[in-house]
Design a protein around this motif. Structure first.
Motif, PDB file in Angstrom:
ATOM      1  N   UNK A  25       1.067  -1.135  -0.407  1.00 24.54           N
ATOM      2  CA  UNK A  25       0.093   0.270   0.294  1.00 24.54           C
ATOM      3  C   UNK A  25       0.785   1.310   0.413  1.00 24.54           C
ATOM      4  N   UNK A  26       2.118   0.889  -0.066  1.00 21.02           N
ATOM      5  CA  UNK A  26       2.744   2.354   0.271  1.00 21.02           C
ATOM      6  C   UNK A  26       3.151   2.389  -1.131  1.00 21.02           C
ATOM      7  N   UNK A  27       4.128   3.751  -1.176  1.00 19.78           N
ATOM      8  CA  UNK A  27       4.842   4.545  -2.690  1.00 19.78           C
ATOM      9  C   UNK A  27       6.659   4.085  -2.819  1.00 19.78           C
ATOM     10  N   UNK A  28       6.357   4.322  -3.647  1.00 18.87           N
ATOM     11  CA  UNK A  28       7.967   3.802  -4.054  1.00 18.87           C
ATOM     12  C   UNK A  28       8.725   4.627  -5.602  1.00 18.87           C
ATOM     13  N   UNK A  29       9.300   5.339  -5.444  1.00 23.86           N
ATOM     14  CA  UNK A  29       9.802   5.861  -6.822  1.00 23.86           C
ATOM     15  C   UNK A  29      11.006   5.603  -7.569  1.00 23.86           C
ATOM     16  N   UNK A  30      11.120   3.815  -6.601  1.00 25.39           N
ATOM     17  CA  UNK A  30      11.937   2.819  -7.783  1.00 25.39           C
ATOM     18  C   UNK A  30      11.356   1.577  -7.704  1.00 25.39           C
ATOM     19  N   UNK A  31      11.429   0.643  -8.196  1.00 24.69           N
ATOM     20  CA  UNK A  31      10.559  -1.193  -8.058  1.00 24.69           C
ATOM     21  C   UNK A  31      11.414  -1.674  -9.180  1.00 24.69           C
ATOM     22  N   UNK A  32      11.384  -3.087  -8.355  1.00 22.11           N
ATOM     23  CA  UNK A  32      11.963  -4.185  -8.758  1.00 22.11           C
ATOM     24  C   UNK A  32      11.254  -4.911  -9.689  1.00 22.11           C
ATOM     25  N   UNK A  33      11.158  -5.276 -11.033  1.00 27.48           N
ATOM     26  CA  UNK A  33      11.039  -6.271 -11.317  1.00 27.48           C
ATOM     27  C   UNK A  33      11.534  -7.496 -11.724  1.00 27.48           C
ATOM     28  N   UNK A  34      12.067  -8.483 -10.942  1.00 26.27           N
ATOM     29  CA  UNK A  34      12.412  -9.743 -11.331  1.00 26.27           C
ATOM     30  C   UNK A  34      11.597 -10.494 -12.863  1.00 26.27           C
ATOM     31  N   UNK A  35      11.006 -10.435 -13.332  1.00 28.80           N
ATOM     32  CA  UNK A  35      10.024 -10.931 -14.035  1.00 28.80           C
ATOM     33  C   UNK A  35      11.152 -10.432 -15.484  1.00 28.80           C
ATOM     34  N   UNK A  36      11.671  -8.938 -14.774  1.00 30.75           N
ATOM     35  CA  UNK A  36      12.459  -8.705 -16.959  1.00 30.75           C
ATOM     36  C   UNK A  36      13.745  -9.203 -16.277  1.00 30.75           C
ATOM     37  N   UNK A  37      14.451  -9.351 -15.270  1.00 29.57           N
ATOM     38  CA  UNK A  37      15.315 -10.997 -15.170  1.00 29.57           C
ATOM     39  C   UNK A  37      15.454 -12.248 -15.769  1.00 29.57           C
ATOM     40  N   UNK A  38      13.911 -13.076 -15.016  1.00 32.80           N
ATOM     41  CA  UNK A  38      13.743 -14.239 -14.929  1.00 32.80           C
ATOM     42  C   UNK A  38      13.725 -14.358 -16.484  1.00 32.80           C
ATOM     43  N   UNK A  39      13.553 -13.204 -17.941  1.00 33.38           N
ATOM     44  CA  UNK A  39      12.864 -13.891 -18.832  1.00 33.38           C
ATOM     45  C   UNK A  39      14.373 -14.267 -20.340  1.00 33.38           C
ATOM     46  N   UNK A  40      15.586 -13.983 -19.081  1.00 31.49           N
ATOM     47  CA  UNK A  40      16.641 -14.036 -19.533  1.00 31.49           C
ATOM     48  C   UNK A  40      17.403 -16.005 -18.742  1.00 31.49           C
ATOM     49  N   UNK A  41      17.528 -16.826 -18.735  1.00 30.89           N
ATOM     50  CA  UNK A  41      18.003 -18.029 -18.587  1.00 30.89           C
ATOM     51  C   UNK A  41      19.401 -17.662 -18.547  1.00 30.89           C
ATOM     52  N   UNK A  42      20.360 -17.285 -19.180  1.00 28.49           N
ATOM     53  CA  UNK A  42      21.272 -17.109 -19.030  1.00 28.49           C
ATOM     54  C   UNK A  42      21.972 -16.050 -17.757  1.00 28.49           C
ATOM     55  N   UNK A  43      20.965 -15.057 -17.867  1.00 32.42           N
ATOM     56  CA  UNK A  43      20.992 -14.126 -16.693  1.00 32.42           C
ATOM     57  C   UNK A  43      20.573 -14.559 -15.759  1.00 32.42           C
ATOM     58  N   UNK A  44      20.065 -15.335 -15.631  1.00 33.14           N
ATOM     59  CA  UNK A  44      18.616 -15.552 -14.456  1.00 33.14           C
ATOM     60  C   UNK A  44      19.690 -16.706 -13.553  1.00 33.14           C
ATOM     61  N   UNK A  45      20.589 -17.547 -14.262  1.00 35.67           N
ATOM     62  CA  UNK A  45      21.014 -18.991 -13.217  1.00 35.67           C
ATOM     63  C   UNK A  45      22.155 -17.970 -13.022  1.00 35.67           C
ATOM     64  N   UNK A  46      23.122 -16.968 -14.124  1.00 38.44           N
ATOM     65  CA  UNK A  46      24.459 -15.804 -12.628  1.00 38.44           C
ATOM     66  C   UNK A  46      24.064 -15.326 -11.830  1.00 38.44           C
ATOM     67  N   UNK A  47      22.664 -14.850 -11.847  1.00 39.15           N
ATOM     68  CA  UNK A  47      22.478 -14.461 -10.459  1.00 39.15           C
ATOM     69  C   UNK A  47      21.435 -15.308  -9.762  1.00 39.15           C
ATOM     70  N   UNK A  48      21.199 -16.590 -10.113  1.00 35.41           N
ATOM     71  CA  UNK A  48      21.020 -17.566  -8.683  1.00 35.41           C
ATOM     72  C   UNK A  48      21.999 -17.822  -8.404  1.00 35.41           C
ATOM     73  N   UNK A  49      22.865 -17.772  -9.100  1.00 32.13           N
ATOM     74  CA  UNK A  49      24.009 -18.906  -8.863  1.00 32.13           C
ATOM     75  C   UNK A  49      24.482 -18.173  -7.121  1.00 32.13           C
ATOM     76  N   UNK A  50      24.482 -17.553  -6.881  1.00 33.31           N
ATOM     77  CA  UNK A  50      24.624 -16.286  -5.681  1.00 33.31           C
ATOM     78  C   UNK A  50      23.725 -17.223  -4.749  1.00 33.31           C
ATOM     79  N   UNK A  51      22.662 -17.024  -4.412  1.00 33.00           N
ATOM     80  CA  UNK A  51      21.958 -17.537  -3.415  1.00 33.00           C
ATOM     81  C   UNK A  51      22.423 -18.827  -3.185  1.00 33.00           C
ATOM     82  N   UNK A  52      22.419 -20.084  -4.198  1.00 38.03           N
ATOM     83  CA  UNK A  52      22.697 -20.899  -4.908  1.00 38.03           C
ATOM     84  C   UNK A  52      23.826 -21.278  -3.909  1.00 38.03           C
ATOM     85  N   UNK A  53      24.718 -20.738  -3.623  1.00 34.20           N
ATOM     86  CA  UNK A  53      26.524 -20.723  -3.443  1.00 34.20           C
ATOM     87  C   UNK A  53      26.190 -21.068  -1.276  1.00 34.20           C
TER      88      UNK A  53
END
Length: 187
Positions: A25-53
């Motif tokens: 319900x709050x407002x913000x001047x920035x937003x992170x729409x990770x769906x834009x990242x997740x449409x790219x399997x190669x980029x998603x793999x790199x980023x999520x590898x940090x969590x996997x580690x």
């Protein structure tokens, strides 16, 4: 190999600037729409590898992604760790485990999200999983917005802090701007 998550999010158009109505319900001047990242399997793999580690030694049995944002992220993390990945979803506005998915008593579970802000979906998911006998050991995410008071350990690829405002105290509204709601959750 160093991975610059913020740079990858920018490359994908996932970091948005404007006036946004958040699910809290709050407002913000920035937003992170990770769906834009997740449409790219190669980029998603790199980023999520940090969590996997970070979670590879937790001896997890299953990764659970709350719908919508957590589904693809959970699948990718499960793929990298070589373990089962399922998802919860809302039915009549209540988080539930459906589609024949099962949680067995004592299974060690990591909830995987795209972005953790309030933690509402994650905590609703944890309640469902613990009610089925699972042991939720933490929350993984691509982006930890650091605005939540979650009791579970968060394992993120990156942390981002955005300014947020109550609707009645929003400088963007005061300037005549109207917020847009980019997320998937209805409140």
């Amino acid at each position: 190999m160093s991975i610059d998550v913020v740079e990858i999010l920018k490359e994908c158009g996932a970091l948005l600037e404007g006036h946004f109505l958040l699910s809290s319900g709050k407002h913000s001047n920035r937003y992170c729409q990770c769906a834009k990242l997740l449409q790219y399997p190669d980029k998603s793999e790199k980023v999520i590898s940090l969590v996997a580690e970070k979670v590879k030694d937790l001896n997890l049995d299953v990764i659970v992604g709350p719908a919508m944002g957590g589904i693809t992220a959970a699948y990718e993390l499960g793929r990298q760790l070589g373990i089962r990945a399922v998802f919860t979803e809302r039915e009549n506005n209540v988080m539930t485990l459906r589609r024949g998915f099962e949680i067995h008593s004592g299974e060690k579970i990591l909830i995987m999200e795209d972005v953790v802000t309030t933690g509402k979906s994650s905590m609703e998911t944890a309640e469902v999983l613990e009610g089925l006998g699972g042991e939720v050991v933490g929350i993984g995410c691509i982006v930890d917005r650091k605005s939540s008071q979650i009791s579970l350990t968060i394992y993120s690829a990156t942390e981002l802090e955005f300014e947020t405002y109550e609707q009645y105290n929003c400088p963007l509204c005061s300037d005549g701007s109207k917020p847009v709601k980019p997320g998937s959750r209805k409140f």
